[in-house]
Design an enzyme around this catalytic site. Structure first.
Site, PDB file in Angstrom:
ATOM      1  N   HIS A 140      77.142  42.502  41.379  1.00 49.18           N
ATOM      2  CA  HIS A 140      77.887  42.554  42.638  1.00 49.18           C
ATOM      3  C   HIS A 140      78.474  43.939  42.866  1.00 49.18           C
ATOM      4  CE1 HIS A 140      77.969  38.413  44.165  1.00 49.18           C
ATOM      5  NE2 HIS A 140      77.832  38.048  42.899  1.00 49.18           N
ATOM      6  N   ALA A 187      73.225  37.293  18.025  1.00 46.69           N
ATOM      7  CA  ALA A 187      73.838  36.166  18.728  1.00 46.69           C
ATOM      8  C   ALA A 187      75.148  36.606  19.379  1.00 46.69           C
ATOM      9  CB  ALA A 187      74.091  35.029  17.749  1.00 46.69           C
ATOM     10  N   ARG A 193      72.921  48.197  28.170  1.00 44.89           N
ATOM     11  CA  ARG A 193      72.085  49.400  28.253  1.00 44.89           C
ATOM     12  C   ARG A 193      70.771  49.157  27.528  1.00 44.89           C
ATOM     13  NH1 ARG A 193      75.798  53.606  25.085  1.00 44.89           N
ATOM     14  NH2 ARG A 193      77.288  52.667  26.537  1.00 44.89           N
ATOM     15  N   ARG A 223      70.453  49.522  13.776  1.00 41.95           N
ATOM     16  CA  ARG A 223      69.358  49.821  12.848  1.00 41.95           C
ATOM     17  C   ARG A 223      68.059  49.957  13.635  1.00 41.95           C
ATOM     18  NH1 ARG A 223      69.873  47.958   7.214  1.00 41.95           N
ATOM     19  NH2 ARG A 223      68.133  48.868   6.054  1.00 41.95           N
TER      20      ARG A 223
END
Length: 243
Positions: free
Chosen positions: A156, A203, A209, A226
């Site tokens: 939005h 999780a 990004r 990693r």
């Protein structure tokens, strides 16, 4: 016809004729349980949507804009799955599975140019996942989404403090997930993100990004911890059985 009724129908099917036919077919065939129902739907639903080969659609699956749905051979749709394929459509590749109560909603009511949801081959959409495809969602082959993952290809606009956010418009850049990736349960993928191949998202992570190929990303906001190509785990690390 009342304007509200027109609006409702326009958000359920491509035309009034399509709405009637889709409702009739799903009302007659959609509730029948077990193998009889699965077999019946595999045959009759071909009149509503594009289906390749044999598919398995459980009872209680809800489909809107069925003419914009394409199912590859061997696709499985579990109980309670909801496919809403308004313009742009939903494509689910061969041998992919969409598990119980998952929602795939293209949600294109603003003539967005790139809206769609495409799932590759042999991929899994876990129980309760929510995919909103306004900007387009492309999921590669052999991708696993854990339970309750959210992929939200929309944002939005909210800079104007004089107007409600709901009146300021949206942006929709799209999301892609590369082949072989695993998205952990409860993760949230936000609009504009590109996730590479063989990526692990932990999780509960919130991905804001891009994540390169072969990386592990965790946290909120998610950060890469990693790279499995440049910093691989030692093979002897497996201290538990691998199946």
């Amino acid at each position: 016809m009342d304007e509200r009724l027109r609006l409702y129908l326009s958000r359920q099917a491509s035309s009034l004729t399509r709405y009637i036919s889709e409702q009739v077919v799903q009302s007659i065939c959609g509730w029948i349980p077990g193998l009889v129902g699965i077999g019946l739907r595999a045959l009759v639903y071909r009149t509503l949507m594009h289906i390749d080969g044999i598919v398995a659609i459980e009872d209680g699956v809800r489909i809107r804009f069925a003419d914009n749905v394409r199912l590859g051979k061997g696709v499985y749709l579990d109980h309670g799955v909801y496919l809403h394929a308004c313009p742009g459509g939903i494509t689910i590749g061969d041998e992919s599975m969409v598990m119980k109560n998952a929602i795939l909603h293209v949600y294109n009511f603003r003539n967005l140019p790139h809206s769609h949801i495409t799932v590759g081959r042999r991929s899994l959409i876990g129980e309760g996942c929510i995919l909103r495809g306004q900007g387009g969602i492309t999921i590669g082959d052999d991708v696993y989404l854990g339970t309750l993952v959210q992929i939200l290809a929309v944002n939005h606009v909210f800079h104007d403090t004089t107007r409600p956010i709901s009146m300021q418009g949206i942006t929709a850049q799209g999301i892609s997930i590369g082949h072989g990736s695993w998205i952990g349960s409860g993760a949230i993928i936000l609009d504009g993100v590109r996730i590479g191949c063989n990526v692990v998202v932990g999780a509960g992570a919130v991905v804001t990004r891009d994540i390169p190929d072969y990386c592990i990303a965790v946290g909120n906001p998610a950060r890469v911890i990693r790279n499995l190509r440049t910093d691989p785990f030692p093979h002897e690390q497996h201290s538990v059985p691998v199946y």
